[in-house]
Design an enzyme around this catalytic site. Sequence first.
Site, short mmCIF file in Angstrom:
data_model
loop_
_atom_site.label_atom_id
_atom_site.label_comp_id
_atom_site.label_asym_id
_atom_site.label_seq_id
_atom_site.Cartn_x
_atom_site.Cartn_y
_atom_site.Cartn_z
N CYS A 454 0.83 -1.21 0.00
CA CYS A 454 0.00 0.00 0.00
C CYS A 454 0.86 1.25 0.00
CB CYS A 454 -0.95 0.00 1.19
SG CYS A 454 -0.13 -0.24 2.78
N HIS A 827 -0.99 0.86 7.58
CA HIS A 827 -1.56 0.90 6.23
C HIS A 827 -1.46 2.32 5.68
CE1 HIS A 827 -4.11 0.03 2.83
NE2 HIS A 827 -5.06 0.85 3.24
#
Length: 996
Positions: A454, A827
């Site tokens: 990510c 994330h």
Amino acid sequence: MDKILEAVVMSSYPNNVKQGLVRRVIEAAKQPMDSEQCWSMLELSTKLYLTGDTKYKREIGKEVLEVYGHYHPEEFEEFFNVRFLLSLLQEGYGPLGKRSHYVLDYIQLGLQFVLESPSANSIFGLLRIEVLRKVCERPSPKQCAKISKLLTQHPQCIPTGKHQLLFCQQLIRCIGQFQCVSEGEEEIMEFLEQVNKVSGLLQRIWRTQTSAILPSLKELFTIISSTEEQEAPSNALASVVQFVPLELMDGVIRNLTNDDSITDVQMMMAIGRMIDWVSWPLGKNIDKWIIALLKGLAAVKKFSILIEVTLSKIEKVFSKLLYPIVREGALAVLQYMLLSFQHSHEAFHLLLPHIPRLVASLKKEDSNSATSSLEQLAELIHCMFFRFSGFPDLYEPVLEAVKALPIPNEDRIKHLLGQNAWTSQKNELASFYPRLASKSETGKIGLINLGNTCYMNSIIQSLFMASDFRHSVLNLTEGNSQPLMTKLQWLFAFLEHSQRPAISPESFLSASWPPWFTPGAQQDCSEYLKYLLDRLHEEEKTGKRIYQKLKESSLMSQAVEHHYLNKTLIEKMFGGKMMTKIRCLKCLNVSSREEAFTDLSLAFPPSDRNVHGSTSVLPVEEIGPQFIEPPENAGQLMGSPWIQRKAPMASDHAAPSVSVETLGFQEPGEAANPIRGNDVGVDAAKDPVSTFGEQACAPKDSRSVPDLINYFLSPERLTAENKYHCEKCASLQDAEKVAELTEGPHYLILTLLRFSFDPRTMKRKKILDNVSIPVVLKLPILVAPEETEEVCRQGKDGAVPGSGFMTVVYDLCSVVVHSGISSESGHYYCYSRECTDTSPHGQPRDGVPKPASDKQLDFEIQWYLFNDTRVSFSSFESVSNVTSFFPKDTAYVLFYRQRPGRQGCLLHQALAEAGHLHGEPSLHKDLMEAISKDNILFLQEQEKEARNRAAYISALPKSPLWWRDLDRDKDDDSSSGGCSPAAGGGGSGSFHGLVF
């Protein structure tokens, strides 16, 4: 009397003489007479009406029948009996081979006189059966119209119950065989009138018996989907569809497209014949039904049918635009067919030879319909130019034909393409299947998470949304000797033109992977960004220059040309310069050096330092020249941690206080690198422990980006162990260091240094302080005094006379957010928007871009949230409040774009000259071909997946979340992020993703 009437009618007298004699007979018929005489007259009038060889004879027969039906009802009822009518309907009337065509007209005429008679119900019952039998014999359009007229006037004769449903179905089959035998205008109008009467009867039945609609439509579909018929069914069937209530459309289309018993060949035949209906004049809602079925097929991923039908029918639909009576419906169908066919240019290119001729014809017609159609057609053509660039030789005649017509802006084009794509059509079952998910309604494409990637996805999406950079990358020519940049071009091209909801960046990841990164582990996105930009920069330095076109520009002086041609694309887009000055506090000697940077690393001030209230730290909007005052004595110097500055001399350039990454000095003997700099800003050296202490707790104060910039640019004392070696003094001395921006980058990248190593805990910590992010940032840039005076005279860029600084305005483009408490876990996702020099909804005039106002940039430009495979609409309010709602979700990397001004005018002009501000650049044909092939492959994959799953629909579990993979990135359980499918990540198996 019957003999007299027959003799008169058959005589050779002129019609006016005959008419007078007939009048007398009719008047006499109004008087009482015996039953035998009435029967004789009724038989004669029946004979005249049914077998008369002239219209005059039939008119006389009609008049006599009406008189006897009115004045002699009992005799008429006795004559007009069930047995007689049955004989007429089954055997006909007249000599064999010359049966009368007026039996139905005769019955309709007589029915009005027996409606109240005791035999009426028997007659109605007989007619209900006989009209059904007649329809099953497939009568001609004329006879069908007579049946419809009879039943419309006398609805008591319409079949009831199961017979009514059968009657509707058989009537539709009759319509399917209708053919107009003549091409004369009168005959065509008569044929259309007959068809309308028949379909009007169906409408009447459906109004009173709605349960007959769906079985009727099923019969209609059976007819148009048949592959056994020698001749295609009549387009008159279009008249049936126009009377179907539109509220039934969704249910009907859903049933059709999900019916496993319908083969692809049958569906293809049906939709092809429906598209032919656009040539049916005066039909209502036909285009809506055609488009609805096309969308329904797209929703269930039956793309092979759509491709075949579009390519075989689009030219025929296009040809109908020449005819005003069917133009509106044909244009609606054409628009959807073209806008949805986005995987390949084949459909659009089929029309290229015909477009100039049609445009000329519409201009010549000079009607409201033609004018409206021209504007819609021009909009459609520009959408296709945008979608399938790279064919100037084919497009030139078309562009010439529509050059005087309005051009839609880029937002409008992207909206039309986004909402009409096959992959944008929603399927109610899609929520059960991750592989059947549709493309985001934003029109943007996600990136598949390949296992804690990510960090890369967020950076790639931010770079992609930097429109000037994207345009330049997409405009790369073949054979540019830049393999990594070429891979980035392919990745950007697929993000722009792919039909997939998300694509896999596997090839680009492997090519841009920093060698020290651990596969499968979470990484620092800022570190990846620095490495990526440095790689691209170094690659171009040794390869072919991208902007050779600028060299050909006659608007550039040789000096400017040399300046820009010597820069790489990374330097042009992200490169800035800053001056670092160190002044010895003993001898006051100043040493300075200018360094290049691509991003600024902003440290957080120590917790005991009040940035907001400090008068020594200059606010970003009000930064002026300051310098170190000469000390009166050494004691004052040593006792003052922050020294006031004085205005610079003419030979001294002042120190600015603007946020710019300080790259520091290079070690002696190290080669200068205009791009690579110290990854940690100078602030890290000020007090790493106090700055990066245990701050993974709730924030005490909310800081702002200008606060961090001011801290970054504030003077730094070099004392004790950090003393400066003064060359003039030839010894270590106390000194003060300041940084000044001398050239602002086109895209300003700011990294908030949230991660640090805590020596007390021996762990990397994250600073969770909330930092407010301004949507507009004003930075002062140090310029030469003569430049400042010139700018001031022109009243531009907010320069302060005599200050040595000018204001450069930046607009926020992207915010990369880290969710979690450690750089090794959590994330990444990003918020982005496209900032341009023109207002969002207008086109530049006279080639001069119109600067966007603050209001437009703040509120009108759409924000998007990119979270791996998931892309959604967002807003600046969401960007501003994300940390308030989710304390571990904090802004990490910011992208700002410079507004046009003195510094950036050359680059802005170069982009405008290249046409980049007017839309996406043309891609080379190999790349376009690769995109088209992959789009076709994706459609085939989706269709295959939908077919494989259709058999299991009835056995689906109740929970729609059964398929979700709940694995997350290596982060604590309460983190709001995660690279899993549930958090927008999706593993490499979540899609049949494109692997570059």
